[in-house]
Design an enzyme around this catalytic site. Structure first.
Site, PDB file in Angstrom:
ATOM      1  N   ASP A  33       1.568   0.679   7.702  1.00  0.00           N
ATOM      2  CA  ASP A  33       0.645  -0.339   6.725  1.00  0.00           C
ATOM      3  C   ASP A  33       1.232  -1.155   6.043  1.00  0.00           C
ATOM      4  O   ASP A  33       1.260  -0.933   4.714  1.00  0.00           O
ATOM      5  CB  ASP A  33      -0.450   0.384   6.237  1.00  0.00           C
ATOM      6  CG  ASP A  33      -1.805  -0.268   5.958  1.00  0.00           C
ATOM      7  OD1 ASP A  33      -1.719  -1.556   5.967  1.00  0.00           O
ATOM      8  OD2 ASP A  33      -2.599   0.462   5.675  1.00  0.00           O
ATOM      9  N   ASP A  78       1.047  -1.176  -0.059  1.00  0.00           N
ATOM     10  CA  ASP A  78      -0.120  -0.064  -0.083  1.00  0.00           C
ATOM     11  C   ASP A  78       0.991   1.155   0.018  1.00  0.00           C
ATOM     12  O   ASP A  78       0.902   2.112   0.884  1.00  0.00           O
ATOM     13  CB  ASP A  78      -0.920   0.042   1.193  1.00  0.00           C
ATOM     14  CG  ASP A  78      -2.139   0.859   1.127  1.00  0.00           C
ATOM     15  OD1 ASP A  78      -2.311   1.618  -0.027  1.00  0.00           O
ATOM     16  OD2 ASP A  78      -2.931   0.884   2.014  1.00  0.00           O
ATOM     17  N   GLU A  88       0.117  -4.530   5.403  1.00  0.00           N
ATOM     18  CA  GLU A  88      -0.693  -5.590   5.288  1.00  0.00           C
ATOM     19  C   GLU A  88      -0.838  -6.309   3.996  1.00  0.00           C
ATOM     20  O   GLU A  88      -1.027  -7.189   3.819  1.00  0.00           O
ATOM     21  CB  GLU A  88      -2.102  -5.573   5.923  1.00  0.00           C
ATOM     22  CG  GLU A  88      -3.024  -4.391   4.940  1.00  0.00           C
ATOM     23  CD  GLU A  88      -4.516  -4.412   5.958  1.00  0.00           C
ATOM     24  OE1 GLU A  88      -4.658  -5.278   6.743  1.00  0.00           O
ATOM     25  OE2 GLU A  88      -5.083  -3.434   5.429  1.00  0.00           O
ATOM     26  N   ASN A 138       0.158   6.777   3.839  1.00  0.00           N
ATOM     27  CA  ASN A 138       0.464   5.578   4.816  1.00  0.00           C
ATOM     28  C   ASN A 138       1.800   5.992   5.488  1.00  0.00           C
ATOM     29  O   ASN A 138       2.582   5.048   5.738  1.00  0.00           O
ATOM     30  CB  ASN A 138       0.656   4.114   4.282  1.00  0.00           C
ATOM     31  CG  ASN A 138      -0.584   3.650   4.121  1.00  0.00           C
ATOM     32  OD1 ASN A 138      -1.516   3.948   5.021  1.00  0.00           O
ATOM     33  ND2 ASN A 138      -1.019   2.794   3.041  1.00  0.00           N
TER      34      ASN A 138
END
Length: 365
Positions: free
Chosen positions: A253, A235, A255, A240
């Protein structure tokens, strides 16, 4: 006068106060006598994994200002089918060990869903400011929009440097554990994994003709030379990153971290800014047309890494397609909670459907 964007979808079905009480009980098993204070949810909490901010008071604590990343509530119509917090925890630790990126130090990992209802990990909290998603930083009225051209240029330079350094410094072999199961190259597996995600999103619901045309167009544009795979942030966007002034102090972030060609990350960076820019122009504001432009990002990435980005029409289309799948899932989630009504044409649920259609037709750039 242009209409305002639709209200932001709900991000959680959990109560922060209850989470704080349960967190304090859990922490007492790790740091007996520790006090959890100032528990709060950040304004930028996302619609996937959730973030909880808090402080710890204890003489022997390894960290005082904390952030907790909690897997989405499985009963709350989640955005993604799975949330592997151990994977995120591992990626962040590896990035901290192998690069000079400012990744928050990760501390405790709890894989048992019992204490808070889902797995989570605790990391150090960075202080600073984040370019907002709602309303997007391309809209008037936020710190980044109000900055000077020189200040935004400094932030752009620092931000593309993060991506270049991650791809160059991280030993690619250490990222192979992120490969999805299946056959084929890292890029083929990445795309196949997105096809499986799309199938999960529309299971029992109306499919999207536009997203399916986009998958077909990807096959037509498939790179002859995919290039080497590296660790992808996933991402990769300025929303972020925590900034102190205009310098990054925390990269957040992870993930969506993946093992894929460099351009998968770069295409996401390019497109996610264009998503906000197009949205802003559509609502009658000029946005930030000279910021994070594709040509500038590609040129500077090549200067920093020696790798000239290639097949970027494929990779920006792929980013827009991936984002479209997420948008469709979020829209179906809103319908689940009674926030929107599903139209006859599900493509209308994809906020950037016009831009994605132009990419499929080859008329966007």
């Amino acid at each position: 006068m242009a209409a305002a964007p639709a209200p932001r979808p709900r991000t959680s079905t959990r109560e922060p106060e209850e989470l704080g009480r349960r967190l304090a009980a859990w922490l007492d098993t790790r740091l007996p006598g520790a006090q959890v204070t100032d528990v709060r949810v950040p304004a930028s909490n996302g619609m996937s994994s959730e973030t909880l901010l808090f402080d710890i008071e204890h003489p022997d604590t390894p960290v005082r200002a904390c952030a907790l990343r909690l897997a989405a509530d499985p009963a709350a119509y989640t955005v993604f089918p799975t949330y592997d917090m151990a994977r995120q925890h591992r990626v962040m630790g590896l990035v901290a060990a192998h690069t000079d990126l400012p990744v928050p130090r990760v501390h405790w990992l709890e894989e048992d869903p019992g204490p808070l209802g889902a797995p989570f990990f605790v990391m150090a909290r960075a202080e600073g400011r984040v370019p907002p998603d709602v309303m997007p930083y391309t809209y008037e009225g936020n710190w980044l929009h109000a900055a000077s051209d020189t200040e935004r240029a400094a932030l752009q330079e620092a931000s593309i440097s993060l991506l270049a350094r991650l791809h160059d410094q991280f030993p690619a072999k250490e990222a192979e554990f992120l490969l999805p199961e299946g056959a084929g190259s890292p890029l083929r597996r990445h795309v196949d994994d997105q096809r499986a995600y799309y199938a999960w999103v529309v299971r029992g619901l109306a499919p999207s003709p536009l997203l399916e045309r986009a998958f077909d167009r990807l096959e037509e544009l498939w790179p002859e030379d995919e290039g080497p795979a590296v660790l992808n942030w996933g991402d990769a966007r300025i929303g972020n990153v925590v900034y102190d002034g205009f310098e990054p102090v925390a990269v957040l972030d992870w993930e969506m971290a993946a093992y894929a060609p460099r351009e998968v990350d770069l295409g996401w960076t390019v497109y996610l800014h264009r998503f906000f820019q197009d949205l802003t122009v559509g609502f009658g504001q000029p946005g930030l047309p000279d910021f994070l432009r594709r040509t500038d990002l590609e040129r500077r990435y090549a200067e920093l890494t020696g790798h000239t980005p290639r097949d970027m029409e494929f990779h920006t289309l792929y980013a827009a397609l991936r984002h479209g799948i997420v948008m469709l899932r979020i829209a179906y989630r809103q319908a689940h909670f009674g926030e929107v009504v599903i139209p006859a044409d599900p493509d209308g649920l994809i906020l950037h459907h016009a831009g994605l259609a132009a990419m499929v037709q080859g008329t966007y750039w």
